[in-house]
Design a protein around this motif. Structure first.
Motif, mmCIF file in Angstrom:
data_model
loop_
_atom_site.group_PDB
_atom_site.id
_atom_site.type_symbol
_atom_site.label_atom_id
_atom_site.label_comp_id
_atom_site.label_asym_id
_atom_site.label_seq_id
_atom_site.Cartn_x
_atom_site.Cartn_y
_atom_site.Cartn_z
ATOM 1 N N PRO A 107 13.363 115.803 -19.835
ATOM 2 C CA PRO A 107 12.101 115.125 -20.174
ATOM 3 C C PRO A 107 11.851 113.876 -19.347
ATOM 4 C CG PRO A 107 13.316 115.746 -22.152
ATOM 5 C CD PRO A 107 14.244 115.968 -20.997
ATOM 6 N N GLY A 108 10.596 113.448 -19.342
ATOM 7 C CA GLY A 108 10.195 112.289 -18.549
ATOM 8 C C GLY A 108 10.901 111.009 -18.940
ATOM 9 N N ILE A 109 11.138 110.780 -20.235
ATOM 10 C CA ILE A 109 11.824 109.551 -20.664
ATOM 11 C C ILE A 109 13.240 109.525 -20.109
ATOM 12 C CG2 ILE A 109 12.768 108.327 -22.669
ATOM 13 C CD1 ILE A 109 10.295 109.072 -24.218
ATOM 14 N N CYS A 110 13.922 110.674 -20.157
ATOM 15 C CA CYS A 110 15.279 110.763 -19.604
ATOM 16 C C CYS A 110 15.255 110.599 -18.085
ATOM 17 C CB CYS A 110 15.896 112.113 -19.952
ATOM 18 S SG CYS A 110 15.882 112.509 -21.705
ATOM 19 N N ARG A 111 14.251 111.186 -17.474
ATOM 20 C CA ARG A 111 14.136 111.200 -16.013
ATOM 21 C C ARG A 111 14.008 109.787 -15.445
ATOM 22 N NH1 ARG A 111 12.978 115.595 -12.711
ATOM 23 N NH2 ARG A 111 12.956 116.863 -14.597
ATOM 24 N N MET A 112 13.303 108.913 -16.146
ATOM 25 C CA MET A 112 13.064 107.577 -15.587
ATOM 26 C C MET A 112 14.078 106.534 -16.051
ATOM 27 S SD MET A 112 9.704 106.190 -17.609
ATOM 28 C CE MET A 112 9.674 106.095 -19.399
ATOM 29 N N ARG A 138 24.746 99.175 -10.752
ATOM 30 C CA ARG A 138 23.669 100.030 -10.270
ATOM 31 C C ARG A 138 23.153 99.530 -8.923
ATOM 32 N NH1 ARG A 138 22.018 99.292 -15.642
ATOM 33 N NH2 ARG A 138 20.283 97.994 -14.946
ATOM 34 N N THR A 139 22.705 100.461 -8.099
ATOM 35 C CA THR A 139 22.157 100.117 -6.790
ATOM 36 C C THR A 139 20.655 100.403 -6.773
ATOM 37 O OG1 THR A 139 22.715 102.320 -5.962
ATOM 38 C CG2 THR A 139 24.320 100.563 -5.601
ATOM 39 N N LYS A 140 19.980 99.790 -5.810
ATOM 40 C CA LYS A 140 18.533 99.955 -5.710
ATOM 41 C C LYS A 140 18.172 101.306 -5.094
ATOM 42 C CE LYS A 140 16.727 95.230 -5.485
ATOM 43 N NZ LYS A 140 15.909 94.287 -4.700
ATOM 44 N N VAL A 141 17.116 101.872 -5.616
ATOM 45 C CA VAL A 141 16.576 103.114 -5.074
ATOM 46 C C VAL A 141 15.061 103.080 -5.281
ATOM 47 C CG1 VAL A 141 16.834 104.386 -7.254
ATOM 48 C CG2 VAL A 141 16.795 105.650 -5.101
ATOM 49 N N LYS A 142 14.336 103.738 -4.415
ATOM 50 C CA LYS A 142 12.882 103.798 -4.599
ATOM 51 C C LYS A 142 12.579 104.574 -5.876
ATOM 52 C CE LYS A 142 9.873 103.641 -1.297
ATOM 53 N NZ LYS A 142 8.893 103.854 -0.202
ATOM 54 N N ILE A 143 11.715 104.012 -6.692
ATOM 55 C CA ILE A 143 11.409 104.614 -7.992
ATOM 56 C C ILE A 143 10.871 106.024 -7.835
ATOM 57 C CG2 ILE A 143 9.861 104.431 -9.985
ATOM 58 C CD1 ILE A 143 10.294 101.386 -9.848
ATOM 59 N N LYS A 144 10.054 106.254 -6.821
ATOM 60 C CA LYS A 144 9.509 107.591 -6.567
ATOM 61 C C LYS A 144 10.639 108.609 -6.421
ATOM 62 C CE LYS A 144 6.183 107.807 -3.617
ATOM 63 N NZ LYS A 144 5.398 107.813 -2.340
ATOM 64 N N LYS A 145 11.687 108.235 -5.716
ATOM 65 C CA LYS A 145 12.827 109.133 -5.532
ATOM 66 C C LYS A 145 13.595 109.290 -6.836
ATOM 67 C CE LYS A 145 17.047 109.759 -2.798
ATOM 68 N NZ LYS A 145 17.916 109.191 -1.736
ATOM 69 N N TRP A 146 13.752 108.211 -7.565
ATOM 70 C CA TRP A 146 14.511 108.237 -8.818
ATOM 71 C C TRP A 146 13.853 109.164 -9.847
ATOM 72 C CZ3 TRP A 146 19.138 107.336 -10.430
ATOM 73 C CH2 TRP A 146 19.396 107.155 -11.788
ATOM 74 N N LEU A 147 12.528 109.153 -9.905
ATOM 75 C CA LEU A 147 11.809 109.969 -10.889
ATOM 76 C C LEU A 147 11.914 111.459 -10.600
ATOM 77 C CD1 LEU A 147 8.589 107.784 -11.254
ATOM 78 C CD2 LEU A 147 10.470 107.966 -12.885
#
Length: 231
Positions: A107-112, A138-147
């Motif tokens: 689900p989206g909540i888990c995904r983000m 935790r390390t930085k990642v672009k949110i678009k990629k993380w989602l």
């Protein structure tokens, strides 16, 4: 779930877009599944979540609701959520190794996670929750990629439209509770909930179709329905 929040208390104080970088990556969780335990009924599912679960698991929604999903009242409207089970209150989809068995269509909540959404002016931005994940490296990642979500802009528009449609219904139901007798308000709330469940969750989406096209066709019908209620 509607709630008043103080971003300064629960986040790093920033609001993000999907093109920003944020400290979300905890190296595959390294066997940790803390965020998959003790969540109660808070992992509320939107129509796309349930559609993907139904198609990914090849099970009809009513069968899922008799197993790993359940229904709860969320601000006056009955909606599905992930079920927590056992003495450890674990997500029903965790396997014996504590790993997510539905990761590809989670689900989206888990995904983000550990991001949350802050809704304002018929749109939303992301915020980074600082107390929810026990990982501190935790390390930085672009949110678009993380989602990891196809057609992200379309998805974000859908999430916003669904949220504010639902919020209007919830506001209406909560107002009825103060203006009408309990029996009348309960009956109206039940009618609205059954409409939402049937229109957006229980009626299957075409597996080879465009979910968003189907969703917006249903949303248009539901707006006609809600207009008859003077919402």
């Amino acid at each position: 779930m509607l709630r008043d929040i103080n971003l300064d208390e629960i986040s790093d104080g920033r609001l993000y877009t999907s093109n920003d970088m944020a400290k979300t990556d905890c190296k595959g969780c390294d066997g940790c599944s803390a965020c998959c335990h003790g969540m109660g009924s808070s992992i509320v599912l939107d129509p796309l979540d349930v559609c993907r679960l139904s198609q990914g698991l090849q099970q009809p929604v009513n069968r899922l609701l008799a197993g790993p999903l359940e229904l709860h009242v969320v601000d006056g409207i009955i909606l599905p959520n992930l079920k927590m089970t056992g003495t450890e209150e674990a997500c029903s989809f965790l396997d014996s190794d504590g790993r997510c068995s539905i990761h590809a269509f989670r689900p989206g909540i888990c995904r983000m996670f550990p991001l949350g959404r802050f809704y304002e002016d018929h749109a939303f931005k992301y915020f980074l929750q600082i107390h929810e994940c026990p990982k501190t490296d935790r390390t930085k990642v672009k949110i678009k990629k993380w989602l990891d979500t196809p057609n992200l802009k379309t998805y974000e528009t859908y999430i916003s439209d669904w949220h504010f449609f639902l919020k209007d219904l919830q506001d209406y139901v909560m107002k009825l509770a103060s203006d009408q007798t309990q029996t009348d308000s309960d009956n109206t709330a039940k009618t609205i909930s059954m409409h939402v469940l049937t229109q957006f969750y229980l009626t299957p989406y075409q597996p080879d179709g465009n979910f968003y096209d189907e969703f917006y066709a249903r949303l248009e019908k539901s707006r006609l329905f809600t207009s008859s209620l003077h919402i």
